[in-house]
Scaffold this motif. Sequence first.
Motif, PDB file in Angstrom:
ATOM      1  N   TRP A 292       6.681  -1.252   2.858  1.00  0.00           N
ATOM      2  CA  TRP A 292       5.960  -0.494   1.900  1.00  0.00           C
ATOM      3  C   TRP A 292       4.651  -1.246   1.377  1.00  0.00           C
ATOM      4  CZ3 TRP A 292       4.836  -1.182  -3.336  1.00  0.00           C
ATOM      5  CH2 TRP A 292       4.451   0.017  -4.222  1.00  0.00           C
TER       6      TRP A 292
ATOM      7  N   GLU B 146     -10.685  -7.766   3.319  1.00  0.00           N
ATOM      8  CA  GLU B 146     -10.421  -7.851   4.758  1.00  0.00           C
ATOM      9  C   GLU B 146     -11.277  -9.031   5.291  1.00  0.00           C
ATOM     10  OE1 GLU B 146     -10.449  -5.427   9.129  1.00  0.00           O
ATOM     11  OE2 GLU B 146     -11.304  -4.300   7.290  1.00  0.00           O
TER      12      GLU B 146
ATOM     13  N   TYR C 154       2.198  -0.828   3.826  1.00  0.00           N
ATOM     14  CA  TYR C 154       1.620   0.592   3.944  1.00  0.00           C
ATOM     15  C   TYR C 154       0.438   0.986   2.882  1.00  0.00           C
ATOM     16  CZ  TYR C 154       1.824   5.839   3.254  1.00  0.00           C
ATOM     17  OH  TYR C 154       1.355   6.592   2.910  1.00  0.00           O
ATOM     18  N   MET C 155       0.997   0.180   1.759  1.00  0.00           N
ATOM     19  CA  MET C 155       0.058   0.286   0.576  1.00  0.00           C
ATOM     20  C   MET C 155      -1.291  -0.401   0.754  1.00  0.00           C
ATOM     21  SD  MET C 155       1.374   2.360  -1.588  1.00  0.00           S
ATOM     22  CE  MET C 155       0.397   2.119  -3.227  1.00  0.00           C
TER      23      MET C 155
ATOM     24  N   TYR D 276      -8.817  -3.674  -0.302  1.00  0.00           N
ATOM     25  CA  TYR D 276      -8.602  -4.709   0.412  1.00  0.00           C
ATOM     26  C   TYR D 276      -9.620  -5.698   0.967  1.00  0.00           C
ATOM     27  CZ  TYR D 276      -6.912  -7.054   4.841  1.00  0.00           C
ATOM     28  OH  TYR D 276      -6.512  -8.033   5.623  1.00  0.00           O
TER      29      TYR D 276
ATOM     30  N   LYS E 272      -6.857   0.623   0.688  1.00  0.00           N
ATOM     31  CA  LYS E 272      -7.529   0.075   1.744  1.00  0.00           C
ATOM     32  C   LYS E 272      -8.800  -0.312   1.164  1.00  0.00           C
ATOM     33  CE  LYS E 272      -8.785   0.361   6.590  1.00  0.00           C
ATOM     34  NZ  LYS E 272      -8.745   1.196   7.771  1.00  0.00           N
ATOM     35  N   SER E 273      -9.463   0.439   0.094  1.00  0.00           N
ATOM     36  CA  SER E 273     -10.829   0.236  -0.423  1.00  0.00           C
ATOM     37  C   SER E 273     -10.668  -1.050  -0.958  1.00  0.00           C
ATOM     38  CB  SER E 273     -11.224   1.306  -1.066  1.00  0.00           C
ATOM     39  OG  SER E 273     -10.142   1.650  -2.262  1.00  0.00           O
TER      40      SER E 273
ATOM     41  N   TYR F  87       2.300  -9.091   7.117  1.00  0.00           N
ATOM     42  CA  TYR F  87       2.548  -8.679   8.620  1.00  0.00           C
ATOM     43  C   TYR F  87       3.676 -10.134   9.105  1.00  0.00           C
ATOM     44  CZ  TYR F  87      -1.024  -5.329   9.713  1.00  0.00           C
ATOM     45  OH  TYR F  87      -1.723  -4.320   9.724  1.00  0.00           O
TER      46      TYR F  87
ATOM     47  N   CYS G 129      -5.243  -3.723  -4.408  1.00  0.00           N
ATOM     48  CA  CYS G 129      -4.449  -4.666  -3.536  1.00  0.00           C
ATOM     49  C   CYS G 129      -5.581  -6.045  -3.358  1.00  0.00           C
ATOM     50  CB  CYS G 129      -3.919  -4.486  -2.018  1.00  0.00           C
ATOM     51  SG  CYS G 129      -5.536  -3.815  -1.199  1.00  0.00           S
TER      52      CYS G 129
ATOM     53  N   GLN H 148      -2.690  -1.271   3.686  1.00  0.00           N
ATOM     54  CA  GLN H 148      -3.361  -0.682   4.794  1.00  0.00           C
ATOM     55  C   GLN H 148      -3.823   0.855   5.015  1.00  0.00           C
ATOM     56  OE1 GLN H 148      -1.208  -1.857   8.563  1.00  0.00           O
ATOM     57  NE2 GLN H 148      -2.901  -1.195   9.821  1.00  0.00           N
ATOM     58  N   TYR H 149      -3.266   1.562   3.968  1.00  0.00           N
ATOM     59  CA  TYR H 149      -3.668   3.016   3.878  1.00  0.00           C
ATOM     60  C   TYR H 149      -3.892   3.501   2.369  1.00  0.00           C
ATOM     61  CZ  TYR H 149      -1.618   3.176   8.638  1.00  0.00           C
ATOM     62  OH  TYR H 149      -1.367   2.615   9.904  1.00  0.00           O
ATOM     63  N   LYS H 150      -3.289   2.999   1.410  1.00  0.00           N
ATOM     64  CA  LYS H 150      -3.448   3.989   0.209  1.00  0.00           C
ATOM     65  C   LYS H 150      -4.457   2.955  -0.507  1.00  0.00           C
ATOM     66  CE  LYS H 150      -0.254   7.288   0.487  1.00  0.00           C
ATOM     67  NZ  LYS H 150      -0.672   8.865   0.175  1.00  0.00           N
TER      68      LYS H 150
END
Length: 273
Positions: A117, A132, A120-121, A130, A127-128, A83, A74, A123-125
């Motif tokens: 979806w 930030e 979710y992807m 992303y 995340k590494s 968001y 991502c 933020q969780y799946k």
Amino acid sequence: MGAGSKRPINTVVGWVTRQPPKVRACLCVVVSIAALVFLGLVVHNHDNLFVAAEAAHAVGISVLIYKLVKERTCAGLSLKSQYLTALFLAVRLYCSFILENDIHTVLDTATLATTLWVIYMIQYKLKSSYMEDKDNFAIYYVIVPSVLLAVVVHPSTAHFIFNRIFWAFCVYVEAVSVLPQLRLMQNTQIVESFTAHYVFALGVARFLSCAHWVLKVVDTRGGLLTAMGHGLWPPMVLIAEIVQTFILADFCYYYVKSVFGGQLVLRLPSGVV
């Protein structure tokens, strides 16, 4: 032959690139007006422009899904923009059920489900991957002014006051929801192809949506604005559509320039956002 056919376009792009920002802004306005006139002449049913806008948005979402599923990254995507997108879609979906309950409700439901979806992807799946630290746009700069503006300027219809404020709020948030994404890309200054395709599709969707509203106002000789109520609300809707379009205009210019230059990644100069 292929290179020769591109040479005039590259010449025009190069000339535009050398112009000062104010001249490029004027050229953007002229091109936009010319495109509006062209669409007005070619597209007989201007409601089709809204469908085309939704189709362009769907293409952008499809590119985003491909990036997340196939590329398993991502990187370059703003979670904060997603968001804001989910926020205005959820509010608009509520307003659609209460005020309209038509085909737009179906479209918004599908888009909201996809956006959740994506969130979710990221933020969780994934995340590494992303970014930030680069996704540093404070979204309260969008939400707080949108709330205040919605309380002051909202539809003057007979609906319940809170529903009218919600309606205005989602319009204002949508107009600037892409700002965190643009800020992230400005921070990195190098945008990989799938993210660039996604944002360009949003730009096309926004222009087609803006064209739909402007041409509908022209078709009804201002009657559409009257039907939307009185006061500041009708012009604010048009202003919001125009703001959405021009927020993305500079990015779309560099995207087209990159495509014609044969670049696989988009490099943004400082000051684009």
